[in-house]
Design an enzyme around this catalytic site. Structure first.
Site, short mmCIF file in Angstrom:
data_model
loop_
_atom_site.label_atom_id
_atom_site.label_comp_id
_atom_site.label_asym_id
_atom_site.label_seq_id
_atom_site.Cartn_x
_atom_site.Cartn_y
_atom_site.Cartn_z
N CYS A 101 0.86 -1.18 0.00
CA CYS A 101 0.00 0.00 0.00
C CYS A 101 0.90 1.23 0.00
CB CYS A 101 -0.89 -0.01 1.24
SG CYS A 101 -1.99 1.42 1.36
N HIS A 143 -9.14 -3.78 -1.87
CA HIS A 143 -8.14 -3.01 -1.12
C HIS A 143 -8.47 -1.51 -1.18
CE1 HIS A 143 -3.83 -2.08 0.07
NE2 HIS A 143 -4.27 -0.91 -0.38
N GLU A 144 -8.73 -1.02 -2.40
CA GLU A 144 -8.97 0.42 -2.55
C GLU A 144 -10.25 0.85 -1.85
OE1 GLU A 144 -6.61 2.17 -3.37
OE2 GLU A 144 -5.42 0.55 -4.21
N HIS A 147 -10.10 1.50 1.84
CA HIS A 147 -9.59 2.81 2.25
C HIS A 147 -10.74 3.79 2.52
CE1 HIS A 147 -5.25 2.58 1.93
NE2 HIS A 147 -5.31 2.00 0.75
#
Ligand code: NI
Length: 190
Positions: A101, A143-144, A147
């Site tokens: 990341c 994953h994104e 966030h």
């Protein structure tokens, strides 16, 4: 366009829930997306979420290189900007692979993610994006989007012994399955 400063783990903007974008076609939003893409490419990375550039809005950008798309995907996933994204897992199958990341420079860890997802959101022109994704593509999107909910990948890890500096982990005999899926290139942090 401009290259923006990337927030690192510990900055409060990374742990808050980002707000929905009211108007994806707003010129300020378009400028932010252009800057996010430039910042992602400069890093270099393959994905970036707005909170990582200190903007708590539900926007992600990503790019899945062709060779990393699942074999059953008909075409490469080109550069995508996704606004107010939603993810629905397809089935319960999960797989584990290494992630990095841009907000945790030089670090990596193995994370379990859903293997197959359906995701949707808005494009910068206001149109609806709907896709199914598997493999690396599905991993990047999960994953994104994490966030946007204040979640960094270490918070998803089952076993923190695989969390560490990427350069050290590739040397460690205990991680002999590290690159079994070819997903450990440290230059491709997302
Ligand atoms: Ni990230």
């Amino acid at each position: 366009m401009a290259i923006l400063k990337i927030a690192r783990m510990g900055h409060p903007v990374l742990s808050q829930v980002a707000e929905r974008v009211d108007d994806p076609t707003d010129s300020e939003i378009h400028r932010l997306i252009a800057d996010m893409i430039e910042t992602m490419r400069d890093a270099p990375g393959i994905g970036l979420a707005a909170p990582q550039v200190h903007v708590p809005l539900r926007i992600v950008v990503f790019y899945v290189p062709g060779e990393r798309s699942a074999e059953d995907e008909a075409e490469d996933v080109t550069l995508t900007a996704l606004i107010n994204p939603e993810i629905i897992p397809v089935g319960e199958d999960m797989n584990e692979a290494a992630e990095g990341c841009l907000s945790l420079p030089q670090l990596a860890g193995r994370v379990r993610r859903f293997s197959h997802i359906h995701y949707s959101g808005l494009a910068p022109d206001g149109s609806i994006i709907e896709r199914e994704a598997t493999g690396f593509h599905a991993r990047v999107v999960q994953h994104e989007c994490d966030h946007l909910d204040g979640i960094l990948y270490p918070m998803r890890m089952d076993d923190l012994t695989s969390f560490g500096y990427a350069e050290e982990l590739v040397k460690a005999p205990s991680t002999d399955t590290w690159d079994d899926e070819g997903e450990n290139e440290k230059s491709e942090d997302d």
